[in-house]
Design a protein around this motif. Structure first.
Motif, PDB file in Angstrom:
ATOM      1  N   ALA A 153       0.833  -1.208   0.000  1.00 38.51           N
ATOM      2  CA  ALA A 153       0.000   0.000   0.000  1.00 38.51           C
ATOM      3  C   ALA A 153       0.865   1.255   0.000  1.00 38.51           C
ATOM      4  O   ALA A 153       0.580   2.223  -0.713  1.00 38.51           O
ATOM      5  CB  ALA A 153      -0.925  -0.003   1.215  1.00 38.51           C
ATOM      6  N   LEU A 154       1.940   1.237   0.802  1.00 41.60           N
ATOM      7  CA  LEU A 154       2.844   2.387   0.862  1.00 41.60           C
ATOM      8  C   LEU A 154       3.515   2.618  -0.482  1.00 41.60           C
ATOM      9  O   LEU A 154       3.599   3.756  -0.965  1.00 41.60           O
ATOM     10  CB  LEU A 154       3.899   2.164   1.947  1.00 41.60           C
ATOM     11  CG  LEU A 154       4.964   3.256   2.091  1.00 41.60           C
ATOM     12  CD1 LEU A 154       4.314   4.588   2.452  1.00 41.60           C
ATOM     13  CD2 LEU A 154       6.002   2.866   3.142  1.00 41.60           C
ATOM     14  N   SER A 212       2.406   1.691  -3.398  1.00 36.61           N
ATOM     15  CA  SER A 212       1.386   2.156  -4.351  1.00 36.61           C
ATOM     16  C   SER A 212       1.100   3.639  -4.148  1.00 36.61           C
ATOM     17  O   SER A 212       0.925   4.392  -5.117  1.00 36.61           O
ATOM     18  CB  SER A 212       0.098   1.343  -4.180  1.00 36.61           C
ATOM     19  OG  SER A 212       0.334  -0.026  -4.429  1.00 36.61           O
ATOM     20  N   MET A 213       1.050   4.066  -2.882  1.00 33.38           N
ATOM     21  CA  MET A 213       0.775   5.469  -2.582  1.00 33.38           C
ATOM     22  C   MET A 213       1.897   6.360  -3.096  1.00 33.38           C
ATOM     23  O   MET A 213       1.657   7.426  -3.682  1.00 33.38           O
ATOM     24  CB  MET A 213       0.605   5.659  -1.080  1.00 33.38           C
ATOM     25  CG  MET A 213       0.230   7.082  -0.667  1.00 33.38           C
ATOM     26  SD  MET A 213      -0.023   7.231   1.107  1.00 33.38           S
ATOM     27  CE  MET A 213       1.667   6.970   1.689  1.00 33.38           C
ATOM     28  N   ALA A 248       1.591   6.557  -6.814  1.00 32.92           N
ATOM     29  CA  ALA A 248       0.467   7.418  -7.187  1.00 32.92           C
ATOM     30  C   ALA A 248       0.827   8.886  -7.012  1.00 32.92           C
ATOM     31  O   ALA A 248       0.443   9.730  -7.827  1.00 32.92           O
ATOM     32  CB  ALA A 248      -0.758   7.067  -6.348  1.00 32.92           C
ATOM     33  N   ASN A 249       1.566   9.212  -5.946  1.00 33.60           N
ATOM     34  CA  ASN A 249       1.990  10.596  -5.728  1.00 33.60           C
ATOM     35  C   ASN A 249       2.901  11.082  -6.841  1.00 33.60           C
ATOM     36  O   ASN A 249       2.782  12.222  -7.304  1.00 33.60           O
ATOM     37  CB  ASN A 249       2.702  10.716  -4.378  1.00 33.60           C
ATOM     38  CG  ASN A 249       1.730  10.681  -3.209  1.00 33.60           C
ATOM     39  OD1 ASN A 249       0.551  10.942  -3.387  1.00 33.60           O
ATOM     40  ND2 ASN A 249       2.227  10.348  -2.029  1.00 33.60           N
TER      41      ASN A 249
END
Length: 237
Positions: free
Chosen positions: A44-45, A47-48, A51-52
Motif C-alpha cells: 500500500a505504501l 502504491s501510494m 500514485a503521488n
C-alpha cells in the motif's frame, strides 16, 4: 565471525576469530515473517508513493500545457492588435480597438486560469498593468498618436499622389503595428503571471513583475515575428 580458543606451541591459550558458515535460513525465515505480517502495508505504501509521483507528473504536465495555451492566446492577441493598428487609418479607432483587444486577451486568460473576472475587473487590471508598464504605455500612446496622424495623412494623399505615398504609408503602418503588438504581448505576459499566481502579484508588486518580464523578452525577435506575421496576413502567398 566466531571466536575459537586454541593452544599455541608453548601451551598458552589464544583466542582466534574464524569465519563460520553463513546462517542464511534464520534470516530468510525472519524476512518472510516480516513480509507476511507487513506485506500489505508495504504494498500500500509503495502504491501510494507511485500514485503521488504520477499525480505530480500529471500536475506538472497540465501546468505546461496551460502555459503553452496562454502563450498562444497572448500571441494571437498581439497579432490581432498589430493588424488592427496597421489597417486602421483613424487615430481614435486605433485607441479603441487596442483597448478592446487587450481586454479580450485578459478575459480569455482569466478563463484559462479559472479566475473569475468581470468586465470591470478586467478594465481595472488592464489599467494596473498599463501604469506598471509606465514608459512603454506612454510611449505607445505617443507613438500611436503621432504615427496614426501621419498614417492618416499619407492614406488621404495616396489617390492624389498616384500611389507614391503608399510606400511611406505601409512603412509607418508596420512600425506602428510592431510597437502596438509588442506592448500587447508584454501586457499579456504580465497578466499571465498575475493569473498563474492566483490573481495576485505576490510580494514583488506589478512594477517588479513588469521589469522581470521585460528583462526576459527579446524585443527584436518579437518585433520581427510580428512583422512576418502581419506580412503573411496582409499578403498571403
Amino acid at each position: 565471525m566466531c571466536p575459537q580458543v586454541q593452544r599455541d606451541s608453548q601451551g598458552r591459550l589464544q583466542v582466534k576469530m574464524t569465519v563460520g558458515a553463513p546462517q542464511v535460513e534464520p534470516l530468510k525465515r525472519k524476512i518472510l515473517e516480516v513480509l507476511e505480517r507487513e506485506g500489505k502495508a508495504l504494498i500500500a505504501l509503495n502504491s501510494m508513493l507511485f500514485a503521488n509521483r504520477v499525480s505530480e507528473e500529471l500536475a506538472r504536465y497540465k501546468l505546461e500545457l496551460r502555459d503553452q495555451e496562454a502563450n498562444h492566446l497572448i500571441w494571437k492577441g498581439a497579432v490581432a492588435k498589430a493588424l488592427a493598428i496597421a489597417l486602421n487609418p483613424v487615430t481614435v479607432l486605433d485607441m479603441v480597438s487596442s483597448a478592446v483587444i487587450d481586454l479580450t486577451t485578459i478575459q480569455l486568460l482569466s478563463r484559462l486560469y479559472d479566475i473569475e473576472l468581470t468586465e470591470a475587473g478586467a478594465k481595472e487590471l488592464l489599467q494596473t498593468i498599463a501604469l506598471a508598464m509606465g514608459s512603454i504605455s506612454l510611449g505607445e500612446f505617443a507613438v500611436n498618436l503621432g504615427l496614426s496622424s501621419l498614417k492618416g495623412l499619407l492614406g488621404l494623399a495616396t489617390p492624389m499622389s498616384g500611389g507614391l505615398s503608399l510606400g511611406p504609408y505601409l512603412s509607418v503602418a508596420m512600425t506602428q503595428a510592431g510597437i502596438a503588438g509588442f506592448s500587447s504581448y508584454t501586457m499579456g505576459q504580465v497578466a499571465k503571471t498575475y493569473f498563474a499566481n492566483g490573481a495576485g502579484w505576490g510580494a514583488a508588486g506589478p512594477k517588479t513583475v513588469v521589469q522581470q518580464i521585460l528583462s526576459q523578452l527579446d524585443q527584436r525577435h518579437i518585433l520581427n515575428r510580428l512583422k512576418l506575421e502581419i506580412q503573411e496576413q496582409l499578403y498571403p502567398s
